[in-house]
Design an enzyme around this catalytic site. Sequence first.
Site, mmCIF file in Angstrom:
data_model
loop_
_atom_site.group_PDB
_atom_site.id
_atom_site.type_symbol
_atom_site.label_atom_id
_atom_site.label_comp_id
_atom_site.label_asym_id
_atom_site.label_seq_id
_atom_site.Cartn_x
_atom_site.Cartn_y
_atom_site.Cartn_z
ATOM 1 N N ASN A 68 -74.706 39.851 19.224
ATOM 2 C CA ASN A 68 -74.707 38.836 20.309
ATOM 3 C C ASN A 68 -76.007 38.626 20.633
ATOM 4 O OD1 ASN A 68 -72.047 38.290 20.069
ATOM 5 N ND2 ASN A 68 -71.376 39.342 22.048
ATOM 6 N N ARG A 397 -66.020 25.252 10.813
ATOM 7 C CA ARG A 397 -65.797 26.572 10.002
ATOM 8 C C ARG A 397 -64.867 26.901 9.406
ATOM 9 N NH1 ARG A 397 -70.660 28.964 12.734
ATOM 10 N NH2 ARG A 397 -70.770 28.369 14.790
ATOM 11 N N ARG A 427 -73.722 25.926 13.168
ATOM 12 C CA ARG A 427 -75.094 27.234 13.253
ATOM 13 C C ARG A 427 -74.541 28.485 12.313
ATOM 14 N NH1 ARG A 427 -76.873 26.877 18.133
ATOM 15 N NH2 ARG A 427 -78.991 25.693 17.889
ATOM 16 N N HIS A 457 -67.179 18.711 16.315
ATOM 17 C CA HIS A 457 -66.792 20.269 16.788
ATOM 18 C C HIS A 457 -65.084 20.119 16.925
ATOM 19 C CE1 HIS A 457 -66.355 23.790 19.350
ATOM 20 N NE2 HIS A 457 -66.857 24.187 18.445
ATOM 21 N N TYR A 490 -59.453 35.786 17.251
ATOM 22 C CA TYR A 490 -59.731 34.974 18.354
ATOM 23 C C TYR A 490 -58.417 34.589 18.990
ATOM 24 C CZ TYR A 490 -64.390 34.293 16.477
ATOM 25 O OH TYR A 490 -65.883 34.292 16.058
ATOM 26 N N ARG A 583 -64.685 32.762 30.074
ATOM 27 C CA ARG A 583 -64.922 33.936 29.106
ATOM 28 C C ARG A 583 -66.469 34.297 29.218
ATOM 29 N NH1 ARG A 583 -65.114 32.840 23.642
ATOM 30 N NH2 ARG A 583 -67.305 32.739 23.863
ATOM 31 N N HIS A 611 -60.586 32.502 23.259
ATOM 32 C CA HIS A 611 -61.516 31.392 22.511
ATOM 33 C C HIS A 611 -60.409 29.975 22.824
ATOM 34 C CE1 HIS A 611 -63.028 28.706 19.359
ATOM 35 N NE2 HIS A 611 -64.182 29.326 19.921
#
Length: 722
Positions: A68, A397, A427, A457, A490, A583, A611
């Site tokens: 991270n 993704r 990304r 997204h 997630y 979160r 998530h």
Amino acid sequence: MKNPQPAIRNAASNPWTVMNHSAPDHPAYMQNRELSWLRFNQRVLEEAADPSNPDMERLKFIAIFSDNLGEFFMVRVGSLFDISEMSPDLRDNKSGWTAAEQLKQIYAVVPGLIARKERLYDEVCAALAREGVRDLDWEDLEDIDRDYVQQIFRDTMLPVLSPIIIGPRHPVPHFVSRAVYAAALLQAGKDKTALGFLPVPEALPPFVRLPGHAFRFIRTEKVLLQWAPELFGEYAAQELCLISVTRNADLSFDGEKFEDSESDFRSQVSKLLRVRDRMGPVRLETDRPLSEPFLKRLTALIPVSRHQIYTDRSPLNMKYVFRAAAELPPPLAERLLYKPYRPRLPASLQHGDMIRRIQRHDRLLFYPFDSVEPFLRLLTEAAESPDVISIKITIYRLASSSKIARILCRAAENGKEVLALMELRARFDEANNISWSKMLEEAGCQVVYGIEDYKCHSKLCLITLRGRTGPRYVTQIGTGNYNEKTTALYTDLSLMTADEEIGRDAAAFFRNLLVNDLRGEYRRLWVSPFGIKRGILTLIDREIAKGSNGCVCCKINSLTEIEVIRKLREASRAGVHIDLIVRGICCLLPGVPGETENIRVFSIVGRYLEHARIYCFGRGKNAELYLSSADFMTRNLTRRVEIACPVQDPVLREGLRAILDAELRDNVKSSTMAPDGTYVRRLPGEEAAFCSQAYFMENPILPAAEEPAPRRRGFFARWLAR
């Protein structure tokens, strides 16, 4: 009335004492986004300090913290460097700091986090060693082990090594971002000095497992560091270390970056990926303190300032942890890893036609506690059913080996119209998405590469069927990506509905995106960049009108959008009760007298990455409940295509309330934000210990049968009744 504060305990080790106060004219109820993110990553690191986690899982949390932090430097620090050069006077609208001032704060805080990481790494490695898992140094090896490692080095490592000496005939090498290198200060004779580098090849395994019953290993970079002096010819190694360079990776995909003659967007993104790896360095890591001559020579090649150099005794690349965890023998794995969890298959979805079941009732899957299998069955049925006309889907993704993509290919091969709106600008997943887009096109799918100037997204899948009086729809709306790997890691929500209005909205959404129309009107769905923020602000205003009878409860990943923050502060001052389960980044400070006294902020960090996004405005049957792909971030609400969908089925609404109920009750993995932005872990206090993720593993949020759920009398019901 102020919200009651839960029982808490102080967090260990505080690296924030070096942090300066924000600009004096900034709002007292806001904080800087970057420092808020660093506080989130500290909460990840603190999971390594939790003895209730198995020891190898604790090591994984250290590895996740490291990864991270590396991405944070690549993206956020890289972006701040660009802003500091292009717009040095531009100030952050929460803290009042310029980009240079934000960088100063970041570089002041990070050393304390690294020191905490080193201490925890030593502690966890000692615990693992007591269990028989030993990460050894060369000096720890017996003669028989050294002979074994030497043979491995000669046979498998040496043939792929490429040592480099910097000299007149050897140009400065390109240091790949976050790759590890053995570096040497070299000398030949009295006056001849040089620098030598030995890249650690990614093709090599991350460690050498030593023979014997115990799980002993030596990491590959340690082996190369041991043998590096033999690889530099006539030069003698005066000083050795491991280094890693982190480069700016904040690539802009703005249209003006491309030549007017370039027509293939996939080619454009591929070119930018090649550029990314050659951008400027923002961090240099070393595994030990270096002498001044060595440091000067290194920084002459790698242009970083001294405050950008970090000494980290723990591994510079911790990907080896996941390989080691996967190779643990069963007896060790049982003690050192979480107990394996198999997602449940909801009883009402175990058998039968998925399309018909969804037409009968809306369905909701809660990953990773529910299996993704029902959604895969839905897609498979759509690919094979003669009644299905088309499948349209937005993809951000995909898994590297994607069942979903393969089903879409099969649908196209079966003659269905398949439209995939593929976002190539996700990304660090750009290359994977490029590969899948080619395969989808070859199978006959129509692939559209996002929307100009806006990332797509949203998580939306629309299945259109023939009907007697016109088309019928089955629509899936999710909070997470179409990625089978992350559905096991997630917490996310997947709503499947045959609601005709939502289906017509989804059909309009795809029509609008194909012609770059982002201002389309929708009856049920909220669609950003124009619809979601407007809907959020409108519903908060509705709660403000109720005063102390108003309430807001939202579960999101991040909160940065200043208009939403100001509106929440306005609601708090009007007496509205607000609970935010955030979160990660949260730029709103709760409990500030006269400003945000009626706001509480919680953060849950545990086995699974939180998530899912749930918005709840109001109480009881009149509450507005949405699930969404969008966080309360400026980029999500104004610069991305996102979707928020209302949930009206009474059973599913109870399921969403059950999630909020459990997370508000969590006193094991939850932390509470204080008015100064720090977090403190909650304690059970007088109530029994309750971990929401552990609860969800054992208890479905929806009833097994298809009738309405019984009325819940839990914490959330009491919260609604306040």
